[in-house]
Motif scaffolding. Structure first.
Motif, PDB file in Angstrom:
ATOM      1  N   PHE A  76       0.837  -1.200   0.000  1.00 22.80           N
ATOM      2  CA  PHE A  76       0.000   0.000   0.000  1.00 22.80           C
ATOM      3  C   PHE A  76       0.874   1.252   0.000  1.00 22.80           C
ATOM      4  O   PHE A  76       0.633   2.197  -0.762  1.00 22.80           O
ATOM      5  N   ILE A  77       1.897   1.258   0.846  1.00 20.25           N
ATOM      6  CA  ILE A  77       2.746   2.443   0.961  1.00 20.25           C
ATOM      7  C   ILE A  77       3.513   2.705  -0.338  1.00 20.25           C
ATOM      8  O   ILE A  77       3.599   3.840  -0.796  1.00 20.25           O
ATOM      9  N   LEU A  78       4.013   1.676  -0.952  1.00 17.41           N
ATOM     10  CA  LEU A  78       4.784   1.869  -2.191  1.00 17.41           C
ATOM     11  C   LEU A  78       3.902   2.255  -3.368  1.00 17.41           C
ATOM     12  O   LEU A  78       4.297   3.069  -4.207  1.00 17.41           O
ATOM     13  N   ASN A  79       2.699   1.692  -3.441  1.00 12.25           N
ATOM     14  CA  ASN A  79       1.908   1.754  -4.688  1.00 12.25           C
ATOM     15  C   ASN A  79       0.579   2.489  -4.587  1.00 12.25           C
ATOM     16  O   ASN A  79      -0.176   2.492  -5.561  1.00 12.25           O
ATOM     17  N   HIS A  80       0.290   3.125  -3.451  1.00 16.84           N
ATOM     18  CA  HIS A  80      -1.017   3.775  -3.311  1.00 16.84           C
ATOM     19  C   HIS A  80      -1.165   4.946  -4.296  1.00 16.84           C
ATOM     20  O   HIS A  80      -0.181   5.574  -4.685  1.00 16.84           O
ATOM     21  N   GLN A  81      -2.406   5.193  -4.667  1.00 13.57           N
ATOM     22  CA  GLN A  81      -2.773   6.371  -5.463  1.00 13.57           C
ATOM     23  C   GLN A  81      -3.473   7.372  -4.530  1.00 13.57           C
ATOM     24  O   GLN A  81      -3.893   7.020  -3.426  1.00 13.57           O
ATOM     25  N   GLU A  82      -3.612   8.591  -5.020  1.00 10.98           N
ATOM     26  CA  GLU A  82      -4.240   9.626  -4.191  1.00 10.98           C
ATOM     27  C   GLU A  82      -5.647   9.214  -3.744  1.00 10.98           C
ATOM     28  O   GLU A  82      -6.051   9.475  -2.610  1.00 10.98           O
ATOM     29  N   LYS A  83      -6.367   8.542  -4.633  1.00 13.11           N
ATOM     30  CA  LYS A  83      -7.746   8.134  -4.286  1.00 13.11           C
ATOM     31  C   LYS A  83      -7.760   7.104  -3.155  1.00 13.11           C
ATOM     32  O   LYS A  83      -8.723   7.016  -2.382  1.00 13.11           O
ATOM     33  N   ASP A  84      -6.684   6.306  -3.061  1.00 10.09           N
ATOM     34  CA  ASP A  84      -6.603   5.325  -1.971  1.00 10.09           C
ATOM     35  C   ASP A  84      -6.526   6.018  -0.612  1.00 10.09           C
ATOM     36  O   ASP A  84      -7.025   5.502   0.389  1.00 10.09           O
ATOM     37  N   LEU A  85      -5.877   7.186  -0.587  1.00  5.86           N
ATOM     38  CA  LEU A  85      -5.740   7.916   0.666  1.00  5.86           C
ATOM     39  C   LEU A  85      -7.082   8.452   1.155  1.00  5.86           C
ATOM     40  O   LEU A  85      -7.277   8.642   2.361  1.00  5.86           O
ATOM     41  N   GLU A  86      -7.998   8.672   0.227  1.00  4.25           N
ATOM     42  CA  GLU A  86      -9.331   9.162   0.616  1.00  4.25           C
ATOM     43  C   GLU A  86     -10.078   8.133   1.464  1.00  4.25           C
ATOM     44  O   GLU A  86     -10.917   8.484   2.293  1.00  4.25           O
ATOM     45  N   ASN A  87      -9.748   6.860   1.260  1.00  2.00           N
ATOM     46  CA  ASN A  87     -10.426   5.797   2.019  1.00  2.00           C
ATOM     47  C   ASN A  87      -9.994   5.758   3.484  1.00  2.00           C
ATOM     48  O   ASN A  87     -10.550   5.003   4.283  1.00  2.00           O
ATOM     49  N   LEU A  88      -8.981   6.564   3.831  1.00  2.00           N
ATOM     50  CA  LEU A  88      -8.480   6.567   5.208  1.00  2.00           C
ATOM     51  C   LEU A  88      -9.216   7.563   6.097  1.00  2.00           C
ATOM     52  O   LEU A  88      -8.890   7.712   7.273  1.00  2.00           O
ATOM     53  N   SER A  90     -11.908   7.658   7.613  1.00  2.00           N
ATOM     54  CA  SER A  90     -12.653   7.189   8.795  1.00  2.00           C
ATOM     55  C   SER A  90     -11.739   6.971   9.998  1.00  2.00           C
ATOM     56  O   SER A  90     -12.212   6.708  11.101  1.00  2.00           O
ATOM     57  N   PHE A  91     -10.416   7.078   9.791  1.00  2.00           N
ATOM     58  CA  PHE A  91      -9.506   6.682  10.872  1.00  2.00           C
ATOM     59  C   PHE A  91      -9.284   7.803  11.880  1.00  2.00           C
ATOM     60  O   PHE A  91      -9.017   8.941  11.524  1.00  2.00           O
ATOM     61  N   VAL A  92      -9.358   7.414  13.162  1.00  2.00           N
ATOM     62  CA  VAL A  92      -8.956   8.328  14.232  1.00  2.00           C
ATOM     63  C   VAL A  92      -8.568   7.505  15.457  1.00  2.00           C
ATOM     64  O   VAL A  92      -9.189   6.504  15.783  1.00  2.00           O
ATOM     65  N   HIS A  93      -7.465   7.900  16.081  1.00  2.00           N
ATOM     66  CA  HIS A  93      -7.083   7.352  17.385  1.00  2.00           C
ATOM     67  C   HIS A  93      -6.654   8.527  18.256  1.00  2.00           C
ATOM     68  O   HIS A  93      -5.605   9.126  18.033  1.00  2.00           O
ATOM     69  N   ARG A  94      -7.524   8.901  19.165  1.00  2.00           N
ATOM     70  CA  ARG A  94      -7.275  10.055  20.025  1.00  2.00           C
ATOM     71  C   ARG A  94      -6.950  11.284  19.161  1.00  2.00           C
ATOM     72  O   ARG A  94      -7.763  11.694  18.359  1.00  2.00           O
ATOM     73  N   THR A  95      -5.742  11.843  19.272  1.00  2.00           N
ATOM     74  CA  THR A  95      -5.440  13.037  18.462  1.00  2.00           C
ATOM     75  C   THR A  95      -4.796  12.699  17.117  1.00  2.00           C
ATOM     76  O   THR A  95      -4.477  13.596  16.341  1.00  2.00           O
ATOM     77  N   PHE A  96      -4.587  11.414  16.847  1.00  2.00           N
ATOM     78  CA  PHE A  96      -4.009  10.984  15.569  1.00  2.00           C
ATOM     79  C   PHE A  96      -5.169  10.675  14.617  1.00  2.00           C
ATOM     80  O   PHE A  96      -5.890   9.691  14.812  1.00  2.00           O
ATOM     81  N   ASN A  97      -5.352  11.506  13.591  1.00  2.00           N
ATOM     82  CA  ASN A  97      -6.521  11.332  12.714  1.00  2.00           C
ATOM     83  C   ASN A  97      -6.101  11.015  11.278  1.00  2.00           C
ATOM     84  O   ASN A  97      -4.925  10.769  10.999  1.00  2.00           O
TER      85      ASN A  97
END
Length: 254
Positions: A76-88, A90-97
């Motif tokens: 994922f890190i090597l080959n992700h596209q910008e649109k893949d980052l949009e799927n993230l 929903s993520f949040v852990h305390r102040t890390f969003n």
């Protein structure tokens, strides 16, 4: 407690807690789900970064993070596209969003493509016996990519006197190689002798009760003091005692 008796006491606690049963309740279980070196170290790094607060919540959110990376973090890190980052989003852990996670993905890609990966970028390159300068240099490299100011707080800087607990924990996971099945020992270019204890409330309180640490704040000066005490007990593998300090604090309420 005299030094010999203290060493014997702590060595027994290391044996008690440094075994595969420890993995069941610890965030280190997340990287243990992978077999590829790069998957393990990326999963370990991202898990360590969100390792503060309730351990059950840390494990749950770290699992969610791996799912969002298609359970193939290196690919994922090597080959992700910008649109893949949009799927993230929903993520949040305390102040890390999701903003921080998206930046971390880009930064990790930058490190693997331009700096030979996490193992290379955290190497001690001077004559230092600790990772203080190495972590500071790593932070500079990590934020060479475009980022929001808010994200910088998620990587500590020991040169600004931070205890850097989470990065020191990540380094322990990657570097220690005692064949006990908990720590991975993947980073053969690094030496366990240079590791520092991941200093938190539990390990700090136990270390003070055992007179291994006098300084009251949990900062890098305290880390250096604890380093000195633990290296007198085992100069080659001082951070094995993290298992003893943590176990005594969390499981035994010492």
């Amino acid at each position: 407690m005299k030094k010999e008796a203290l060493k014997e006491f702590l060595d027994e606690k290391v044996v008690l807690y440094n075994n595969p049963k420890f993995i069941e309740s610890d965030p280190i279980q997340i990287p243990h789900q992978f077999s590829l070196k790069e998957d393990i170290e990326i999963a370990a790094f991202l898990t360590s970064i969100i390792s503060w607060g309730n351990r059950t919540m840390i494990i749950r959110n770290a699992s969610k993070m791996m799912n969002l990376l298609d359970d193939s973090p290196y690919d994922f890190i090597l080959n992700h596209q910008e649109k893949d980052l949009e799927n993230l989003q929903s993520f949040v852990h305390r102040t890390f969003n999701h903003i921080d996670l998206q930046c971390f993905i880009k930064s990790l890609q930058h490190i693997y493509k331009n700096y030979g990966g996490l193992e290379e970028s955290l190497l001690i390159k001077d004559k230092s016996k600790t990772y203080q300068t190495s972590i500071n240099n790593f932070k500079k490299v990590f934020f060479e990519v475009e980022h929001q100011q808010r994200t910088q707080k998620h990587i500590s800087d020991p040169l600004k006197n931070s205890a850097a607990k989470r990065i020191n924990m990540f380094l322990r996971w990657m570097v220690r190689n005692d064949k006990k099945g908990v720590d991975f020992g993947l980073w053969t270019k690094h030496s366990p002798a240079n590791l520092s204890c991941p200093l938190d409330v539990h390990s700090g309180n136990v270390a003070r009760k055992l007179k291994l640490l006098l300084r009251k704040q949990n900062d890098w000066k305290a880390v250096a003091e604890l380093d000195n005490s633990l290296r007198q007990l085992d100069k080659n593998d001082p951070v094995k005692y993290d298992f003893a300090l943590f176990g005594l604090g969390v499981f035994e309420k010492f």
